[in-house]
Enzyme design. Structure first.
Site, PDB file in Angstrom:
ATOM      1  N   ILE A  63      -1.543  -7.827  -1.874  1.00 39.87           N
ATOM      2  CA  ILE A  63      -2.396  -6.693  -1.574  1.00 39.87           C
ATOM      3  C   ILE A  63      -1.640  -5.784  -0.834  1.00 39.87           C
ATOM      4  O   ILE A  63      -1.775  -6.787   0.414  1.00 39.87           O
ATOM      5  CB  ILE A  63      -3.870  -6.729  -1.999  1.00 39.87           C
ATOM      6  CG1 ILE A  63      -4.102  -4.915  -1.945  1.00 39.87           C
ATOM      7  CG2 ILE A  63      -4.616  -7.633  -0.647  1.00 39.87           C
ATOM      8  CD1 ILE A  63      -5.998  -4.653  -1.771  1.00 39.87           C
ATOM      9  N   SER A  64      -0.791  -4.887  -0.970  1.00 45.19           N
ATOM     10  CA  SER A  64      -0.227  -3.807   0.346  1.00 45.19           C
ATOM     11  C   SER A  64      -0.625  -3.764   0.770  1.00 45.19           C
ATOM     12  O   SER A  64      -2.381  -3.243   1.227  1.00 45.19           O
ATOM     13  CB  SER A  64       0.616  -3.428  -0.684  1.00 45.19           C
ATOM     14  OG  SER A  64       1.858  -3.446  -2.067  1.00 45.19           O
ATOM     15  N   GLN A  65      -0.157  -3.758   2.137  1.00 44.51           N
ATOM     16  CA  GLN A  65      -0.808  -3.524   3.258  1.00 44.51           C
ATOM     17  C   GLN A  65      -1.200  -1.347   3.980  1.00 44.51           C
ATOM     18  O   GLN A  65      -0.370  -0.943   2.678  1.00 44.51           O
ATOM     19  CB  GLN A  65      -0.104  -2.668   4.887  1.00 44.51           C
ATOM     20  CG  GLN A  65      -0.344  -2.633   6.402  1.00 44.51           C
ATOM     21  CD  GLN A  65       1.263  -2.487   7.183  1.00 44.51           C
ATOM     22  OE1 GLN A  65       1.901  -3.166   6.389  1.00 44.51           O
ATOM     23  NE2 GLN A  65       0.496  -2.204   8.381  1.00 44.51           N
TER      24      GLN A  65
END
Ligand code: SAM
Length: 217
Positions: A64-66
């Site tokens: 899950i992206s930052q």
């Protein structure tokens, strides 16, 4: 489904202030990040970390992206209510839900069938009505084109031609482009049927965009 408590909401407010300090300015994007319960997109073991500004594993070797990256890409996309948006790389579904805070027409494609099934169940349980597809997103979704905005959340070796073709004139594509280690964020605007302009922006590190118009793995 886990609860969304006062504590979670407080953690989201703190995260929004951190993103503001890091340069995110679009209030609609900040409100969206402050609204979507990011902890509900995490495996139980990582949930306590959900409001740190970090990427985390979601299984199947993916992340899950930052939050900063999600906010940065969403800000660049400048989504307006009613626009048709295509996301490549559904992953956990978090970015997709951030987009749903900005428009009702969100299409999202995931390549990995295990993640696709899991995330389709999660978004149904959350009553988030995105149009989800399993397949090679580097080829876009020609049957649903054109799109006002296209967002790629995996690193690509080049601008995928099928995605450029599926933008409506005046529409834009936000995509990280580079090698498998680092990429530059690129914003492409379709100026006319045949003309595209591009801005090359900050450096990021994404998992690779697979598929025919990606790394072809
Ligand atoms: N947007 C996601 C989220 O909010 O959790 C994070 C995306 S993760 C950084 C990148 C995702 O792109 C992975 O789930 C990966 O399986 C997917 N992906 C890679 N190549 C793809 C392709 N050709 N088509 C669709 N999805 C792809």
């Amino acid at each position: 489904m886990q609860a969304d408590t006062y504590r979670h909401r407080g953690l989201r407010r703190t995260l929004v202030e951190e993103l503001r300090r890091k340069g995110i300015r679009d209030e609609r994007v900040l409100t969206a990040i402050g609204t979507v319960p990011r902890h509900l997109f995490f495996e139980a073991a990582f949930q306590p970390h959900a409001y740190q500004d970090k990427a985390f594993p979601i299984g199947e070797g993916q992340t899950i992206s930052q939050p900063y990256t999600v906010a940065y890409q969403t800000e660049l996309l400048q989504v307006r209510p009613g626009e048709r948006v295509l996301e490549i790389g559904t992953g956990s579904g978090y970015q997709c839900c951030v987009l749903l805070e900005l428009t009702t027409q969100v299409f999202s494609i995931e390549y990995n069938p295990v993640l696709f099934e899991r995330t389709a169940r999660r978004l149904a349980a959350l009553h988030r009505p995105a149009h989800l597809f399993c397949g090679d997103g580097s080829l876009g979704l020609p049957q649903h084109a054109p799109f006002d905005k296209i967002l790629v959340t995996a690193g690509s070796p080049a601008l995928p031609r099928p995605l450029l073709r599926q933008l409506r004139v005046g529409g834009s594509l936000v995509i990280p482009v580079g090698d498998e280690q680092t990429q530059r964020m690129v914003r492409v605007v379709r100026e006319s049927e045949e003309e595209f302009s591009r801005q090359v922006l900050e450096e990021f590190r994404f998992v690779p965009l697979l598929g025919q118009a990606g790394w072809n793995k």
